[in-house]
Motif scaffolding. Sequence first.
Motif, PDB file in Angstrom:
ATOM      1  N   HIS A   1      -2.141  -1.324  15.353  1.00  0.00           N
ATOM      2  CA  HIS A   1      -1.499  -2.112  14.301  1.00  0.00           C
ATOM      3  C   HIS A   1      -1.272  -3.497  14.901  1.00  0.00           C
ATOM      4  O   HIS A   1      -0.623  -3.639  15.934  1.00  0.00           O
TER       5      HIS A   1
ATOM      6  N   HIS B   1      -4.839   4.234  16.283  1.00  0.00           N
ATOM      7  CA  HIS B   1      -5.225   2.938  15.712  1.00  0.00           C
ATOM      8  C   HIS B   1      -4.347   1.849  16.311  1.00  0.00           C
ATOM      9  O   HIS B   1      -3.286   2.128  16.874  1.00  0.00           O
TER      10      HIS B   1
ATOM     11  N   HIS C   1       2.596  -3.622   3.965  1.00  0.00           N
ATOM     12  CA  HIS C   1       1.991  -3.482   5.282  1.00  0.00           C
ATOM     13  C   HIS C   1       1.794  -4.874   5.860  1.00  0.00           C
ATOM     14  O   HIS C   1       0.981  -5.644   5.373  1.00  0.00           O
TER      15      HIS C   1
ATOM     16  N   ASP D   1      -4.589  -2.831  10.456  1.00  0.00           N
ATOM     17  CA  ASP D   1      -4.803  -1.629  11.265  1.00  0.00           C
ATOM     18  C   ASP D   1      -6.277  -1.549  11.648  1.00  0.00           C
ATOM     19  O   ASP D   1      -7.154  -1.714  10.806  1.00  0.00           O
TER      20      ASP D   1
ATOM     21  N   ARG E   1       0.851  -1.190   0.000  1.00  0.00           N
ATOM     22  CA  ARG E   1       0.000   0.000   0.000  1.00  0.00           C
ATOM     23  C   ARG E   1       0.885   1.238   0.000  1.00  0.00           C
ATOM     24  O   ARG E   1       2.066   1.176   0.322  1.00  0.00           O
TER      25      ARG E   1
HETATM   26 ZN   LIG Z   1      -0.306  -0.935  10.528  1.00  0.00          ZN
END
Ligand SMILES: [Zn+2]
Length: 450
Positions: free
Chosen positions: A395, A393, A312, A316, A301
Motif C-alpha cells: 500500500h 501487497h 482508499h 495497492d 471503494r
Molecule cells: Zn491500500
Amino acid sequence: MLLRALLAVAVMSVTAMVSARVILDVEPVTDGAWDLRTAGGATVAMAPISLGNPAAAATLQVHRPNSPRDATLTKKPYNHTVRAGRGDTLTTMLVRVGIERRDAVNAITALKKHYNPRRIRTGQEITLTFQPDAGGAAPGRFLGLTLAPDFARQVKVTRGEKGGFTAMEVEKTLVRSLARAAGTIDSSLFEAGDKAGLPMPILVELIRAYSWEVDFQRDIQRGDSFDIMYEQVTDKDGAVVHTGNIIFAALTLSGTRNAIYRHTTRDKHTDYFDAKGQSVRRALLRTPVDGARLSSRYGRRKHPILGYNKMHRGLDFAAPRGTPIYAAGNGTIRKAGRNGAYGKYIRIRHTGEYSTAYAHLTRFAKGIRSGKRVKQGQVIGYVGSTGRSTGPHLHYEVLKRGRQLNPLKVKMPAGRKLTGKHLKRFQTARADIDQRFAALGLEMAIASGE
Ligand SMILES: [Zn+2]
C-alpha cells in the motif's frame, strides 16, 4: 582572501539598507520641517544597534518624535504612524488618536477611490498627518493620511483648503537590483543566514530549493558555507521594500560546491537547475516495486475486509511476499515500525512538502530506522501482508504537507533535464548570471535593468 573581505562589505551594505528604513520614519513632511538635532539625531545614532535586536528596536520607538504632544511644539505639520491591531477598522484607528469622526469618515470615503478600507491587515501601518493647533492641543488639525496597499503602491489622502479630502495614488520610484550575501555556517544555516542579513523569505526559498538533495537537519556541518544572489526592490532612499527570488545560490557542503540557477524555460517553466541544466527537483517514483500489478486505485471503494465503502487513500500493488520495495525519492525515514491497520509501515520525508508511505511490509531492509537517510531506488523493505490486509501487497501513499494525494494524479515536480535548444538557452542565461554574480562581489549592487 580579498574576495571574502569584499563579500563581507556586500553583506554590510545590505544591513545598512535595513537600518535606513528606521531613519525614514522620521522624515519630515516638508523639507527641513524637523530639527535633526532634536528629532532625527538620536534616531540616526541608534539605528545600527536596532538591527536584529528587538530590544534596541523597542527603545528606538520611544525615541521617535512620533508623539503628537512633542510635535505640537514645533508648529510644523507632523506625521504620526499608527498600526492596525486585531479587529481594528480604519475609522476606529483614526478616532482613537483624536480625529473627529466626521473628518475620519470623510477621509476614508475619499480613500475608497483607490483602496478598500476593509482590506486593512493587522500590523499594517498608516501614517497620519497633523497641523499642530495654535493652542497646542493634541493632536491638532487632521491633514490627511498615507498608506501602502503593497510595496509598490502608496495611497495618499490630503485635505484641501476648503476642508474636503481627496485621494490619489502615488507611484513609488522603485529600483530592482541584485543583492549578494555570503556566510559560513557555525551552528545552523538559519543562524548563519540571519547573521549575513539574509531576508527570511530568501532563506526559506534557499532551503526549499535544496531540500530535494540536502537534509538540513543532518547534512549541514560546521564550516559549510553559502553564497547567494537574490533580487531586491529598493525605494529612492535605498531602503529595501521587497525581496524577490534567489537567482543564484552556491551551497558548499563538506567541501563540495553545489550551485543552482533560477531559470525560466521557453515553455514557461521556472525552476532551479544545476550548472548542467538538471532540475534540482527529483520526481518521486510512481511505482516503488518491481513487477507489481496495480490492484487497487485511489478513491472510494468497498473495503475488502471491513465490507463497507471507504476512501482508499493510496495505491495497492499486488506482488509476491518478499518483493523489494524502493524509496520513491531521496529523503529521511520519519517512521519505520508498526502502525495499526497499516502493519509494518515506513514513512519517508522527501522535502518540506512531500512524503511517501509504504504499508503492510513483511519486514524492513537492514539499517532502515527513523532518522536514516535514503536514496531514491534504495531498498527499504519487503512486500508482506501485515496489518489489515487480505494478501501480500504494497500500500503506497504520496503525501503533500501530511495529506494523502492520488499518486497517479499528483503533478509530480518533474526532475527535468534540459537538452537541445532548451539547454543552449539555459547555458546563455547561466553565463549571464555567472557574470552578474562575479560583478556583484566587486561592486556590491547592480541594477538588473528590468
Ligand atoms: Zn491500500
